[in-house]
Motif scaffolding. Sequence first.
Motif, mmCIF file in Angstrom:
data_model
loop_
_atom_site.group_PDB
_atom_site.id
_atom_site.type_symbol
_atom_site.label_atom_id
_atom_site.label_comp_id
_atom_site.label_asym_id
_atom_site.label_seq_id
_atom_site.Cartn_x
_atom_site.Cartn_y
_atom_site.Cartn_z
ATOM 1 N N THR A 151 33.304 47.498 43.070
ATOM 2 C CA THR A 151 32.609 46.616 42.133
ATOM 3 C C THR A 151 32.951 46.929 40.692
ATOM 4 N N SER A 153 35.525 48.359 39.544
ATOM 5 C CA SER A 153 36.947 48.129 39.256
ATOM 6 C C SER A 153 37.194 46.700 38.776
ATOM 7 N N SER A 154 36.195 45.832 38.923
ATOM 8 C CA SER A 154 36.349 44.446 38.484
ATOM 9 C C SER A 154 36.545 44.333 36.975
ATOM 10 N N PHE A 157 39.951 43.331 35.544
ATOM 11 C CA PHE A 157 40.486 41.981 35.718
ATOM 12 C C PHE A 157 39.829 41.017 34.733
ATOM 13 N N ARG A 162 37.637 38.796 38.086
ATOM 14 C CA ARG A 162 36.713 39.928 38.004
ATOM 15 C C ARG A 162 35.442 39.660 38.810
ATOM 16 N N TYR A 163 34.996 38.390 38.828
ATOM 17 C CA TYR A 163 33.790 38.074 39.591
ATOM 18 C C TYR A 163 34.050 38.112 41.097
ATOM 19 N N VAL A 165 36.257 40.105 42.570
ATOM 20 C CA VAL A 165 36.335 41.531 42.936
ATOM 21 C C VAL A 165 34.942 42.150 42.955
ATOM 22 N N ALA A 166 34.130 41.837 41.939
ATOM 23 C CA ALA A 166 32.779 42.392 41.883
ATOM 24 C C ALA A 166 31.966 41.969 43.089
ATOM 25 N N TYR A 167 32.057 40.706 43.449
ATOM 26 C CA TYR A 167 31.274 40.225 44.593
ATOM 27 C C TYR A 167 31.817 40.714 45.922
#
Length: 373
Positions: A151, A153-154, A157, A162-163, A165-167
């Motif tokens: 999360t 690491s987002s 990006f 980024r969203y 990767v976060a999700y």
Amino acid sequence: MKSLKYYEKNRHATWLELFFDLIFVVAIGKVTHILGDVHQGHFEHEQLWTFLLLFVPLWWLWSSHTIYSNRFDTDSNPHRLATLFIMLLLIVLSALIGEKPEVNYPLVIACYFGIRVIISIMYISSRSKLDGRGEFASRLGFALLVSAVVTISSVLFDPPMRYLVAYFGIFLDVLLPVFVGSILKPLPAHTEHLVERLGLLTLILLGESVISLSAGLSNIQWDRYNVMTAITGFIMICSIWWIYFESFYLLSNNESNMTGHALIYSHLFLFMGLALLANLIRHAILNDIAIRDFQIMSIIGMALFFIGKQYGYFIAVPKIRKYILQNTLIVLSLGGLVIFMPRVEYILVGLTATMICYVFLNFRYRGIFINRP
């Protein structure tokens, strides 16, 4: 070391858990407020996505801490200090929340990461609290650390990646307790404690709905529609309370080895439904929303609330599954009809009437269970 509260007779939520719930509602209130404004009578797509993107992680922070406390809480000094530090990060996070999530995104995601790391360490340190099933806590703690790293690491990006990767990391967080639990068989959920925690938070969120109702009544020009809407809004909140808590004893008396995931996960939809309905009451009073938006959000809010409320009962109490399906189909069908009324005030009255109808429909299965408190 203090013993687990899991084994206490007549266990109830601790004072710290109640304090934690209040802090959490502050953050949820900030997210819900995103839907408090409309632009020329309409909700903007970015506004709705922002609400969804912020609501789910906050719900999971509360849920994951509750899942941990349900099994491993000792009310010891380390547990208290860890929880208080989580509350501090929640306050900071709520202060950073706004309608433009990308502005403070690094700080928001850092607070989320910090809370996830604390909960992971709490799990890992709980290994020694159980003899046979401590491996579950340890492995889950390390697995949650991995998802927390994904999360955060987002931030490397740019939007919208980024969203995503976060999700991806958040969904790993949500699913890991189920997968790890299916392999290592953790302690069953302490049903009475879990139901109490969910009920208390729901009650606090209903209180937020009353605050939203009161805020809508401030500085308005009174007329017959405002008066009707205010009374109807309060009756709707009372009906929601009645619907939620009237059959609550069925969950508390459940004696199966529940993991608690059905109740926890279904309440995401219930809490989102409550947030939508609270905002709709306010917009109906202010009469600042286009009827098309009100219709769409009304049926979505009703559907989320009833799906979230019913699913836990459907899993936990097989005896009433037929009644659950029938009652839900009836009330959603009625809700689908009343949204075509010509004014938002009338729609609110119609939705409230459908909820009152559901209260009476619930009386059909009360006689199935004799040992009601």
